[in-house]
Design a protein around this motif. Structure first.
Motif, PDB file in Angstrom:
ATOM      1  N   ILE A 102       0.839  -1.202   0.000  1.00 54.91           N
ATOM      2  CA  ILE A 102       0.000   0.000   0.000  1.00 54.91           C
ATOM      3  C   ILE A 102       0.870   1.247   0.000  1.00 54.91           C
ATOM      4  CG2 ILE A 102      -1.580   1.368   1.426  1.00 54.91           C
ATOM      5  CD1 ILE A 102      -2.853  -1.346   2.288  1.00 54.91           C
ATOM      6  N   ASP A 103       1.926   1.280   0.840  1.00 54.80           N
ATOM      7  CA  ASP A 103       2.831   2.430   0.875  1.00 54.80           C
ATOM      8  C   ASP A 103       3.431   2.689  -0.504  1.00 54.80           C
ATOM      9  OD1 ASP A 103       2.384   2.879   3.530  1.00 54.80           O
ATOM     10  OD2 ASP A 103       4.138   1.725   4.211  1.00 54.80           O
ATOM     11  N   ALA A 104       3.834   1.604  -1.174  1.00 57.43           N
ATOM     12  CA  ALA A 104       4.435   1.762  -2.508  1.00 57.43           C
ATOM     13  C   ALA A 104       3.417   2.292  -3.504  1.00 57.43           C
ATOM     14  CB  ALA A 104       4.988   0.412  -2.993  1.00 57.43           C
ATOM     15  N   ALA A 105       2.175   1.805  -3.429  1.00 54.60           N
ATOM     16  CA  ALA A 105       1.136   2.249  -4.360  1.00 54.60           C
ATOM     17  C   ALA A 105       0.761   3.706  -4.115  1.00 54.60           C
ATOM     18  CB  ALA A 105      -0.100   1.350  -4.238  1.00 54.60           C
ATOM     19  N   LEU A 106       0.691   4.118  -2.845  1.00 52.78           N
ATOM     20  CA  LEU A 106       0.367   5.509  -2.524  1.00 52.78           C
ATOM     21  C   LEU A 106       1.483   6.449  -2.963  1.00 52.78           C
ATOM     22  CD1 LEU A 106      -1.174   5.041   1.041  1.00 52.78           C
ATOM     23  CD2 LEU A 106      -2.392   5.766  -1.033  1.00 52.78           C
ATOM     24  N   ALA A 107       2.745   6.009  -2.775  1.00 52.30           N
ATOM     25  CA  ALA A 107       3.874   6.838  -3.191  1.00 52.30           C
ATOM     26  C   ALA A 107       3.904   7.018  -4.692  1.00 52.30           C
ATOM     27  CB  ALA A 107       5.184   6.197  -2.711  1.00 52.30           C
ATOM     28  N   ALA A 108       3.453   5.983  -5.411  1.00 52.34           N
ATOM     29  CA  ALA A 108       3.461   6.048  -6.871  1.00 52.34           C
ATOM     30  C   ALA A 108       2.317   6.897  -7.403  1.00 52.34           C
ATOM     31  CB  ALA A 108       3.393   4.634  -7.446  1.00 52.34           C
ATOM     32  N   GLN A 109       1.265   7.086  -6.590  1.00 54.93           N
ATOM     33  CA  GLN A 109       0.089   7.825  -7.073  1.00 54.93           C
ATOM     34  C   GLN A 109      -0.358   8.834  -6.005  1.00 54.93           C
ATOM     35  OE1 GLN A 109      -2.785   5.112  -9.392  1.00 54.93           O
ATOM     36  NE2 GLN A 109      -1.753   3.631  -8.039  1.00 54.93           N
ATOM     37  N   PRO A 110       0.457   9.842  -5.695  1.00 52.07           N
ATOM     38  CA  PRO A 110       0.095  10.807  -4.635  1.00 52.07           C
ATOM     39  C   PRO A 110      -1.169  11.598  -4.954  1.00 52.07           C
ATOM     40  CG  PRO A 110       2.030  11.550  -5.893  1.00 52.07           C
ATOM     41  CD  PRO A 110       1.777  10.131  -6.288  1.00 52.07           C
ATOM     42  N   VAL A 148      -3.831  10.484  -6.397  1.00 50.33           N
ATOM     43  CA  VAL A 148      -4.986   9.651  -6.062  1.00 50.33           C
ATOM     44  C   VAL A 148      -5.230   9.687  -4.554  1.00 50.33           C
ATOM     45  CG1 VAL A 148      -5.936   7.309  -6.107  1.00 50.33           C
ATOM     46  CG2 VAL A 148      -4.616   8.157  -8.056  1.00 50.33           C
ATOM     47  N   ALA A 149      -4.135   9.639  -3.776  1.00 53.71           N
ATOM     48  CA  ALA A 149      -4.274   9.705  -2.319  1.00 53.71           C
ATOM     49  C   ALA A 149      -4.981  10.984  -1.896  1.00 53.71           C
ATOM     50  CB  ALA A 149      -2.890   9.602  -1.656  1.00 53.71           C
ATOM     51  N   GLU A 150      -4.647  12.123  -2.531  1.00 54.33           N
ATOM     52  CA  GLU A 150      -5.298  13.396  -2.200  1.00 54.33           C
ATOM     53  C   GLU A 150      -6.783  13.381  -2.554  1.00 54.33           C
ATOM     54  OE1 GLU A 150      -4.153  15.885  -0.439  1.00 54.33           O
ATOM     55  OE2 GLU A 150      -2.391  14.603  -0.163  1.00 54.33           O
ATOM     56  N   LYS A 151      -7.106  12.763  -3.693  1.00 58.19           N
ATOM     57  CA  LYS A 151      -8.525  12.663  -4.080  1.00 58.19           C
ATOM     58  C   LYS A 151      -9.315  11.877  -3.038  1.00 58.19           C
ATOM     59  CE  LYS A 151      -7.849  12.875  -9.106  1.00 58.19           C
ATOM     60  NZ  LYS A 151      -7.938  12.115 -10.384  1.00 58.19           N
ATOM     61  N   ILE A 152      -8.714  10.784  -2.531  1.00 59.48           N
ATOM     62  CA  ILE A 152      -9.410   9.972  -1.532  1.00 59.48           C
ATOM     63  C   ILE A 152      -9.611  10.778  -0.253  1.00 59.48           C
ATOM     64  CG2 ILE A 152      -9.284   7.876  -0.121  1.00 59.48           C
ATOM     65  CD1 ILE A 152      -7.543   6.658  -2.385  1.00 59.48           C
ATOM     66  N   ARG A 153      -8.558  11.499   0.173  1.00 62.10           N
ATOM     67  CA  ARG A 153      -8.681  12.340   1.378  1.00 62.10           C
ATOM     68  C   ARG A 153      -9.726  13.428   1.175  1.00 62.10           C
ATOM     69  NH1 ARG A 153      -2.795  12.119   1.457  1.00 62.10           N
ATOM     70  NH2 ARG A 153      -2.067  10.822   3.206  1.00 62.10           N
ATOM     71  N   GLY A 154      -9.873  13.861  -0.084  1.00 59.89           N
ATOM     72  CA  GLY A 154     -10.832  14.918  -0.381  1.00 59.89           C
ATOM     73  C   GLY A 154     -12.266  14.446  -0.516  1.00 59.89           C
ATOM     74  N   GLY A 155     -12.475  13.157  -0.313  1.00 68.34           N
ATOM     75  CA  GLY A 155     -13.843  12.627  -0.318  1.00 68.34           C
ATOM     76  C   GLY A 155     -14.201  11.778  -1.511  1.00 68.34           C
ATOM     77  N   LYS A 156     -13.301  11.725  -2.523  1.00 67.88           N
ATOM     78  CA  LYS A 156     -13.586  10.892  -3.690  1.00 67.88           C
ATOM     79  C   LYS A 156     -13.107   9.457  -3.422  1.00 67.88           C
ATOM     80  CE  LYS A 156     -13.428  14.631  -7.086  1.00 67.88           C
ATOM     81  NZ  LYS A 156     -12.815  15.130  -8.351  1.00 67.88           N
ATOM     82  N   VAL A 157     -13.889   8.773  -2.578  1.00 66.29           N
ATOM     83  CA  VAL A 157     -13.474   7.442  -2.113  1.00 66.29           C
ATOM     84  C   VAL A 157     -13.426   6.428  -3.258  1.00 66.29           C
ATOM     85  CG1 VAL A 157     -14.031   5.556  -0.521  1.00 66.29           C
ATOM     86  CG2 VAL A 157     -14.411   7.918   0.169  1.00 66.29           C
ATOM     87  N   GLN A 158     -14.230   6.675  -4.317  1.00 72.25           N
ATOM     88  CA  GLN A 158     -14.238   5.715  -5.425  1.00 72.25           C
ATOM     89  C   GLN A 158     -12.869   5.612  -6.117  1.00 72.25           C
ATOM     90  OE1 GLN A 158     -16.001   8.455  -5.213  1.00 72.25           O
ATOM     91  NE2 GLN A 158     -16.128   9.610  -7.154  1.00 72.25           N
ATOM     92  N   ALA A 159     -12.024   6.636  -5.914  1.00 71.44           N
ATOM     93  CA  ALA A 159     -10.688   6.622  -6.514  1.00 71.44           C
ATOM     94  C   ALA A 159      -9.783   5.575  -5.879  1.00 71.44           C
ATOM     95  CB  ALA A 159     -10.050   8.003  -6.392  1.00 71.44           C
ATOM     96  N   ILE A 160     -10.252   4.978  -4.760  1.00 68.41           N
ATOM     97  CA  ILE A 160      -9.433   3.980  -4.060  1.00 68.41           C
ATOM     98  C   ILE A 160      -9.128   2.766  -4.938  1.00 68.41           C
ATOM     99  CG2 ILE A 160     -11.277   2.577  -3.052  1.00 68.41           C
ATOM    100  CD1 ILE A 160      -9.728   2.659  -0.400  1.00 68.41           C
TER     101      ILE A 160
END
Length: 502
Positions: free
Chosen positions: A448-456, A458-470
Motif C-alpha cells: 500500500i505504501d508503494a502504491a500511494l507513493a506512486a500515485q500521490p 490519487v491519495a489526495e482525491k481519496i482524502r478529499g472525499g472521492k473514495v471511489q478513486a481507491i
C-alpha cells in the motif's frame, strides 16, 4: 480420409427438406449380461467378463435377464409407448469378429415397446413431437480396436484386437418414425432429442447414460427431398455417434453433403457413415443392409416374454418424476428466472448443477461456476461440459475456499485450470502454485505504501472525499502481490492509513 463436396447449410435449406430418423442404443446397467451370468462392468481388463454363453460355445443355452426386461419396460413407459403383452427374441445374422456367436440376439417383428412419442423442447421453447416406432431389447457386440494406420479404422490397420467384455451387455434400441418438418432446425432437434432420451434413461436409473463410454449411442439417419415432394430421399446412417455436439454436427454435415450430391445430379448412396470428430465430417462405411439381409428368424432357445398388465402397472408405479416435471420443480426450488433456467438446460449442465447443490453449494454459486467458468472452458475445448472432467465436489471445494477468503475468484480460475491439467485437488494446487490470498497486514501495508507513493494525486482525491478513486490504489496493490491480496482487507487498510471514514 476423403473429403466430400458439401453445399452451405443455407443453400441446402433453400432447396431441400430434411427427413430424420434416429436409432438410439442404450446400454442397461444391470449387474450381469442380457443372456448370461457374466458381469456387466465397464473398464475391466479385456476379455475377463465373458463366459461360455457370451462366446457362443457349443451346447450352452441363454437365460433372459429379468432386470433387463423390467428396465426395458420402464423405458417404454417413459417414452409413452404401448407395452406388448407377449413378445419374442429373434436371431439377427451378423457375421463380424465382435459377435462371437455369429448372430445377435435381438427383437425383430415383436418389440417389447411400440407406438410412443416424446415432446422435445428446443432452445427457444418450441416443442416438437417425435414419434417413436419401437423400443426393442437386444445384446451389444464386443469392441474392436484397430491397430496401426492413420484413422483408427479397419481400413489401413495392421491388425485388430477384439475385447468381448461388452458382448452380451443388455441394450435397448429406440427407433423413431421418420421425422419431417424440422427444416433448418433439424440439427438442433437431433441434439435435443438424444439429450432427452439420455435424460430419461438416467432419470429412470436403468443406464449410467455416459455417452463418452458408449452407454448411449446414436445412429443418425438423414435424407433430403426437394421442396414440395412427398416421397422420401435415399438415406445415409451415421453410426455410433457418442456426444450431443457430435449428433448435431453430424446431421448438419450430412444435410450439406446430401445436398451437394443431389445438386451434382448423382444419386445418394444408401450406406452407413463414420463420424470424425476432428474434422467434423463423415466417411463412407458399408452399403446399408435391409432387414432381409440379416435373415431374422425366431430365437429357438428362448421362450416368449410375457408382460402381464399387472406387472406393467407395478413397474409404472415405480417410475420416478418425469424429467419435464422435474425441471419445473428444480426451477422453482432454485429460484432461477425463465432465461437463467433455459440457459442451464441448453448448456447441458442441469444434472451437474443439481449434484453440486446436493453436495453443499447454493443454487446461485452452482450456476455461477457451471455457466461461467466451466461451460466457457467446455466450449473452448469443443466438448460437452460433463466431459470436461470437473466434478460437483470440485466446484463445492473451490467455492468454499473463495467464501473462506483463502483464494479469490481470479485464483479460483487458476486452480480450476490446474484441476483440468491433472495437477491434483484444489487444496493441493493452491499449495503447489502458492496461490493463497495474502491477508497478513505486514506485506499488505508495504504494498500500500508503494502504491500511494506512486500515485500521490490519487491519495489526495481519496482524502478529499472521492473514495471511489481507491480502486486505483487497490489495483496497484493487487498487481504488486500478483493478484493474491485480500482486496477487502486492502481497502480497509488504505482508508485507515489515509484517515478516511466511510
Amino acid at each position: 480420409m476423403s473429403t466430400d463436396d458439401i453445399l452451405s447449410f443455407e443453400e441446402a435449406m433453400e432447396k431441400y427438406d430434411p427427413v430424420l430418423g434416429f436409432e438410439v442404443h442404450v446400454e442397461l446397467n444391470t449387474k450381469t449380461k442380457m443372456f448370461s451370468s457374466a458381469p456387466n462392468v465397464f473398464g475391466d481388463e479385456p476379455n475377463t467378463n465373458v463366459n461360455e454363453v457370451d462366446l457362443g460355445m457349443p451346447g450352452v443355452l441363454p437365460v433372459v435377464n429379468r432386470t433387463a426386461i423390467e428396465s426395458s419396460i420402464k423405458i417404454g413407459l417413459a417414452l409413452n409407448c404401448k407395452i406388448a403383452e407377449s413378445c419374442r427374441f429373434a436371431r439377427k445374422q451378423y457375421f463380424y469378429p465382435d459377435t462371437p456367436k455369429n448372430f445377435q440376439t435381438s427383437q425383430y417383428d415383436e418389440p417389447i415397446a411400440y407406438d410412443g412419442y416424446l415432446d422435445i423442447e428446443l432452445e427457444d421453447g418450441t416443442v416438437f413431437r417425435v414419434e417413436i416406432e419401437r423400443a426393442h431389447m437386444e445384446e451389444d457386440a464386443g469392441k474392436l480396436t484397430h491397430m496401426g494406420g492413420a484413422t483408427g479404422r479397419i481400413h489401413g490397420a495392421d491388425f485388430s484386437l477384439v475385447d468381448y467384455n461388452r458382448a452380451g451387455v443388455p441394450l435397448v434400441e429406440i427407433v423413431t418414425k421418420p421425422i419431417e418438418g424440422a427444416g433448418s432446425r433439424a440439427p438442433e432437434l437431433a441434439k435435443a432429442y438424444v439429450a432427452a432420451v439420455r435424460e430419461i434413461v438416467k432419470n429412470l436409473g436403468v443406464s449410467d447414460a455416459k455417452m463418452e463410454r458408449g452407454n448411449v449411442r446414436c445412429d443418425a439417419n438423414v435424407s433430403l427431398r426437394p421442396h414440395g415432394r412427398e416421397r422420401f430421399g435415399i438415406r445415409s446412417e451415421t453410426k455410433n455417434v457418442n456426444s450431443l455436439r457430435a449428433v448435431e454436427h453430424a446431421v448438419r454435415y450430412e444435410i450439406q453433403r446430401h445436398a451437394a450430391v443431389l445438386d451434382s445430379g448423382n444419386p445418394v448412396v444408401q450406406e452407413t457413415r463414420h463420424w470424425h470428430e476432428d474434422t467434423r465430417t463423415t466417411t463412407s462405411g458399408r452399403p446399408k443392409s435391409d432387414a432381409d439381409d440379416y435373415r431374422y428368424f425366431p430365437e429357438p432357445d428362448l421362450v416368449p416374454v410375457v408382460a402381464s398388465r399387472e406387472w406393467v402397472e407395478e413397474l409404472r408405479a415405480t417410475l420416478p418424476e418425469p424429467p419435464a416435471e422435474r425441471r419445473k420443480r428444480l426451477k422453482a426450488d432454485w429460484g432461477y428466472s425463465d432465461l437463467e433456467f433455459r440457459d442451464v438446460v441448453n448448456a447441458g449442465v442441469l444434472d451437474e448443477i443439481e449434484e453440486t447443490i446436493a453436495a453443499g453449494a447454493s443454487a446461485s454459486v452452482a450456476r455461477k461456476w457451471w455457466m461461467g467458468e466451466i461451460v466457457g472452458r467446455a466450449k473452448a475445448a469443443d466438448v460437452d461440459p460433463g466431459q470436461l472432467g470437473v466434478s460437483p465436489a470440485t466446484v463445492v471445494e473451490l467455492s468454499r475456499m473463495v467464501e473462506a477468503g483463502k483464494i479469490n475468484n481470479k485464483m479460483a480460475s487458476q486452480v480450476l485450470d490446474g484441476v483440468l491439467a491433472g495437477e491434483g485437488t484444489p487444496e493441493e494446487i493452491v499449495e503447489k502454485r502458492g496461490l493463497a490470498v495474502v491477508s497478513d497486514d505486514g506485506p499488505l501495508l508495504e504494498a500500500i505504501d508503494a502504491a500511494l507513493a506512486a500515485q500521490p494525486d490519487v491519495a489526495e482525491k481519496i482524502r478529499g472525499g472521492k473514495v471511489q478513486a481507491i480502486g486505483a490504489i487497490v489495483g496497484g496493490v493487487m498487481k504488486a502481490t500478483r493478484g493474491q491480496a485480500d482486496a477487502a482487507r486492502v481497502r480497509e487498510l488504505i482508508l485507515e492509513k489515509l484517515g478516511v471514514t466511510v
